[in-house]
Design a protein around this motif. Structure first.
Motif, PDB file in Angstrom:
ATOM      1  N   GLY A 106       0.806  -1.206   0.000  1.00 56.28           N
ATOM      2  CA  GLY A 106       0.000   0.000   0.000  1.00 56.28           C
ATOM      3  C   GLY A 106       0.840   1.256   0.000  1.00 56.28           C
ATOM      4  N   VAL A 107       0.230   2.336   0.470  1.00 51.74           N
ATOM      5  CA  VAL A 107       0.861   3.651   0.508  1.00 51.74           C
ATOM      6  C   VAL A 107       0.475   4.321   1.825  1.00 51.74           C
ATOM      7  N   GLN A 108       1.421   5.071   2.408  1.00 49.30           N
ATOM      8  CA  GLN A 108       1.168   5.828   3.632  1.00 49.30           C
ATOM      9  C   GLN A 108       1.546   7.287   3.419  1.00 49.30           C
ATOM     10  N   GLY A 109       0.892   8.156   4.210  1.00 51.50           N
ATOM     11  CA  GLY A 109       1.234   9.571   4.165  1.00 51.50           C
ATOM     12  C   GLY A 109       1.063  10.226   5.524  1.00 51.50           C
ATOM     13  N   PHE A 110       1.890  11.236   5.801  1.00 58.10           N
ATOM     14  CA  PHE A 110       1.871  11.956   7.074  1.00 58.10           C
ATOM     15  C   PHE A 110       2.111  13.438   6.801  1.00 58.10           C
ATOM     16  N   GLY A 111       1.669  14.279   7.729  1.00 51.61           N
ATOM     17  CA  GLY A 111       1.941  15.696   7.569  1.00 51.61           C
ATOM     18  C   GLY A 111       1.617  16.504   8.801  1.00 51.61           C
ATOM     19  N   GLU A 112       2.216  17.686   8.884  1.00 50.17           N
ATOM     20  CA  GLU A 112       1.956  18.671   9.932  1.00 50.17           C
ATOM     21  C   GLU A 112       1.734  20.009   9.248  1.00 50.17           C
ATOM     22  N   VAL A 113       0.659  20.686   9.613  1.00 45.13           N
ATOM     23  CA  VAL A 113       0.289  21.918   8.903  1.00 45.13           C
ATOM     24  C   VAL A 113       0.427  23.168   9.759  1.00 45.13           C
ATOM     25  N   SER A 146       5.670  26.763   2.872  1.00 47.97           N
ATOM     26  CA  SER A 146       7.076  26.501   3.168  1.00 47.97           C
ATOM     27  C   SER A 146       7.297  26.017   4.598  1.00 47.97           C
ATOM     28  N   SER A 147       6.357  26.271   5.494  1.00 48.10           N
ATOM     29  CA  SER A 147       6.511  25.870   6.891  1.00 48.10           C
ATOM     30  C   SER A 147       5.777  24.569   7.211  1.00 48.10           C
TER      31      SER A 147
END
Length: 255
Positions: free
Chosen positions: A187-194, A204-205
């Motif tokens: 599969g595929v995974q994704g992560f992030g902080e906004v 950019s941050s």
């Protein structure tokens, strides 16, 4: 049951405080908890030993690694709890204590809705001379489309590092997992902080990364309740506001 849950919570809290105080002189490092997609399962009665390893390589920086050890237990059909001890360092031979974490997942639905819903909460205590705490919490969503499992999680993080209130940060996780064989899914995974939950940072941050992942389960003996679960992923994108490459590995011995 209610008294048992309260007693367990009290014991875990006291244990975290004692262990963190004992380890305090060992280090003064700081690291975020590892990135692993939280899923919603009924694990009643299951005990587990959880070995986790993840690394971050930012442009122009030395690689950082985070080996972690966890002990988990399915208290009942709706509540899973786990204690995690995390370390940090530039290599496997040069690591120091980093965090103590108490992670909990509470299932709110069990198949009666098209999408299963759980609540995630994790208290993190940074190991060091001065106590630093943070709390991560939020909804966990999971559903199936044929043989494909879909996950989407939205987490809020509150830091208690200072007397001044700090903005609550927003982060997300998602995962697509296709069931192929008993011993291997892909599969595929994704992560992030906004940034702050009510005032996102500019592009950019923010940090966003994604990549391919493998999953699997190996049963240890016919008719045995013991099994070895694994998952691994390679992620590319941004971490800590910089271009970075991440690798995550999780081995879980369940019995």
């Amino acid at each position: 049951m209610r008294r048992a849950c309260l007693l367990l919570a009290r014991v875990v809290t006291l244990g975290l405080g004692w262990l963190s105080a004992w380890l305090a002189p060992c280090a003064n490092a700081h690291a975020d908890p590892g990135y692993y997609v939280v899923t919603a399962y009924d694990n009643e009665g299951q005990r587990s030993v959880d070995l986790r390893y993840w690394s971050v390589k930012r442009s122009g920086r030395r690689e950082k690694i985070w080996p972690e050890l966890g002990l988990g237990y399915g208290v009942n059909s709706r509540w899973y709890t786990e204690l995690l001890y995390s370390t940090i360092g530039p290599s496997n031979w040069d690591i120091v204590p980093s965090n103590l974490s108490w992670q909990n997942e509470i299932l709110l639905t069990q198949g009666e809705w098209p999408v299963d819903v759980a609540m995630h909460a994790m208290l993190v205590r940074e190991i060091g001379y001065e106590p630093h705490y943070s709390l991560e919490y939020g909804p966990v969503l999971q559903t199936d489309v044929g043989r494909t499992q879909l996950n989407a999680n939205l987490f809020f993080e509150r830091s208690f590092d200072s007397e001044e209130p700090t903005p609550i940060q927003l982060k997300y996780q998602w995962q697509v997992r296709h069931r192929w064989q008993h011993w291997m899914d892909f599969g595929v995974q994704g992560f992030g902080e906004v940034g702050a939950w009510d005032h996102w940072g500019d592009a950019s941050s923010q940090s966003h990364r994604a990549g391919p992942a493998l999953f699997g389960r190996v049963d240890l003996g016919q008719g045995s309740k013991q099994s070895l679960l694994y998952q691994a992923a390679v992620l590319v994108g941004r971490a800590y506001n910089q271009r970075a490459r991440m690798f995550t590995l999780r081995l879980q011995y369940a019995f």
